[in-house]
Design an enzyme around this catalytic site. Sequence first.
Site, PDB file in Angstrom:
ATOM      1  CG  ASP A 116      -0.203   0.040   2.557  1.00 29.65           C
ATOM      2  OD1 ASP A 116      -0.783   0.536   3.543  1.00 29.65           O
ATOM      3  OD2 ASP A 116       0.966  -0.416   2.608  1.00 29.65           O
ATOM      4  CG  ASP A 139       4.045   0.119   1.548  1.00 27.81           C
ATOM      5  OD1 ASP A 139       3.825   1.027   2.363  1.00 27.81           O
ATOM      6  OD2 ASP A 139       3.500  -0.990   1.615  1.00 27.81           O
ATOM      7  CG  ASN A 186       0.683   3.416   4.160  1.00 25.66           C
ATOM      8  OD1 ASN A 186       0.511   3.424   5.380  1.00 25.66           O
ATOM      9  ND2 ASN A 186       1.633   2.708   3.578  1.00 25.66           N
ATOM     10  CB  THR A 228       4.586  -4.267   2.786  1.00 26.08           C
ATOM     11  OG1 THR A 228       4.176  -3.713   1.522  1.00 26.08           O
ATOM     12  CG2 THR A 228       5.748  -5.222   2.595  1.00 26.08           C
ATOM     13  CG  PHE A 266      -1.923   1.314   9.485  1.00 25.73           C
ATOM     14  CD1 PHE A 266      -1.666   0.929   8.175  1.00 25.73           C
ATOM     15  CD2 PHE A 266      -2.921   2.262   9.717  1.00 25.73           C
ATOM     16  CE1 PHE A 266      -2.389   1.483   7.115  1.00 25.73           C
ATOM     17  CE2 PHE A 266      -3.639   2.815   8.665  1.00 25.73           C
ATOM     18  CZ  PHE A 266      -3.382   2.421   7.356  1.00 25.73           C
ATOM     19  CG  ASN A 267       0.323  -3.029   7.239  1.00 24.19           C
ATOM     20  OD1 ASN A 267      -0.127  -2.007   6.710  1.00 24.19           O
ATOM     21  ND2 ASN A 267       1.588  -3.401   7.113  1.00 24.19           N
ATOM     22  CD  GLN A 309       6.960   6.680  11.520  1.00 24.03           C
ATOM     23  OE1 GLN A 309       6.786   6.513  12.727  1.00 24.03           O
ATOM     24  NE2 GLN A 309       6.432   5.867  10.621  1.00 24.03           N
ATOM     25  CG  HIS A 330       7.080  -0.013   9.713  1.00 25.71           C
ATOM     26  ND1 HIS A 330       7.213  -0.371  11.040  1.00 25.71           N
ATOM     27  CD2 HIS A 330       6.604   1.259   9.719  1.00 25.71           C
ATOM     28  CE1 HIS A 330       6.833   0.628  11.811  1.00 25.71           C
ATOM     29  NE2 HIS A 330       6.449   1.639  11.046  1.00 25.71           N
ATOM     30  CG  ASP A 331       5.987  -1.784   4.494  1.00 23.39           C
ATOM     31  OD1 ASP A 331       5.373  -0.864   3.942  1.00 23.39           O
ATOM     32  OD2 ASP A 331       5.529  -2.403   5.480  1.00 23.39           O
TER      33      ASP A 331
END
Length: 309
Positions: A10, A15, A39, A123, A164-165, A226, A238-239
């Site tokens: 996303d 990502d 996102n 992701t 979130f995901n 962030q 993250h991804d």
Amino acid sequence: MSKPVILDCDPGHDDAVAIMLSGLHPAIDLLGITVSSGNQTLDKTTKNALNLVQYLSLDVPVYKGVKEPLVAPLRIADDIHGESGLDGVTFERLTHSLQDKHAVDFIIDTLRNHEEPVTLAITGPMTNVALALKMAPDIASNIEEVVFMGGAHGYGNVTPAAEFNILVDPEAAQIVLNQPFKKTMVGLDVTRQALVTPEVVQTMDALKTQASKLFVDLMKVYNENQQQIFGLVGGPMHDPITIAYLIDPSILTTDYAHCSIDLSHGESYGRTNCDLFNYQHKEKNTYVAHKINVTAFWQLVRKVLAGAQ
Ligand code: RIB
Ligand code: CA
């Protein structure tokens, strides 16, 4: 021998780095990119995926997925990723075209026809993959592994309980966790160990390549948001950790545990409950990452951004 992978994402700043790693590293044979909402709305995440593939000159097809989660109303992360979903970067006119086939159909057709088992890297919210599994349960037999960025055995990043995901589509995540193939969870517990510090940005900026410029431009906005929201010295990467793990599995340390998603509609809705101590003696189903070799991770990212592999 490169690993056949479908990246479901996303985009989203982090990502975008996962697309760089999976599209540019020779250890990955990126069969296609399927796009979910998350996102940002699906139209925006899809446009972002196309722009990224075009900017990076990747010969990778992009497929638009499902517009909204299976049950929950769509929530987006514009506080982190901005109005476009990739704030901080302006792309040239988009000429890279979207595939006509729906993302779910691409996942099903690829898994039914690919000559060897395919790895799915997810992701974003898991809506596309969950629907593919519901429409065509037989495809599970040709999935090598699902590695997903999502969840946390510690605290979340949207609510104290949920990441979130997973929170965007908890029901989809439970469908995937119920499957028999290997699943590896890259949760906040490890992604918060790999922060895009100013030193990391400086190191990548010194590379002066197309990919490193994109990384730096993206991370400036990502880091600001962030820092503002979580007070972090740099955004968690993250991804891309999902892809780094596929390139070099030794980068992560995991525990095999029973994991399930809280689907009750209380304060912990969307939480990944990972029974790391096996209190409940339930069947284990997920490799939960809890440690990352941060130095090795950034060395891998640097090599890809430098154009070397
Ligand atoms: O919680 C972090 C995850 O949510 C990342 O995948 C980020 O891109 C967003 O999708
Ligand atoms: Ca994402």
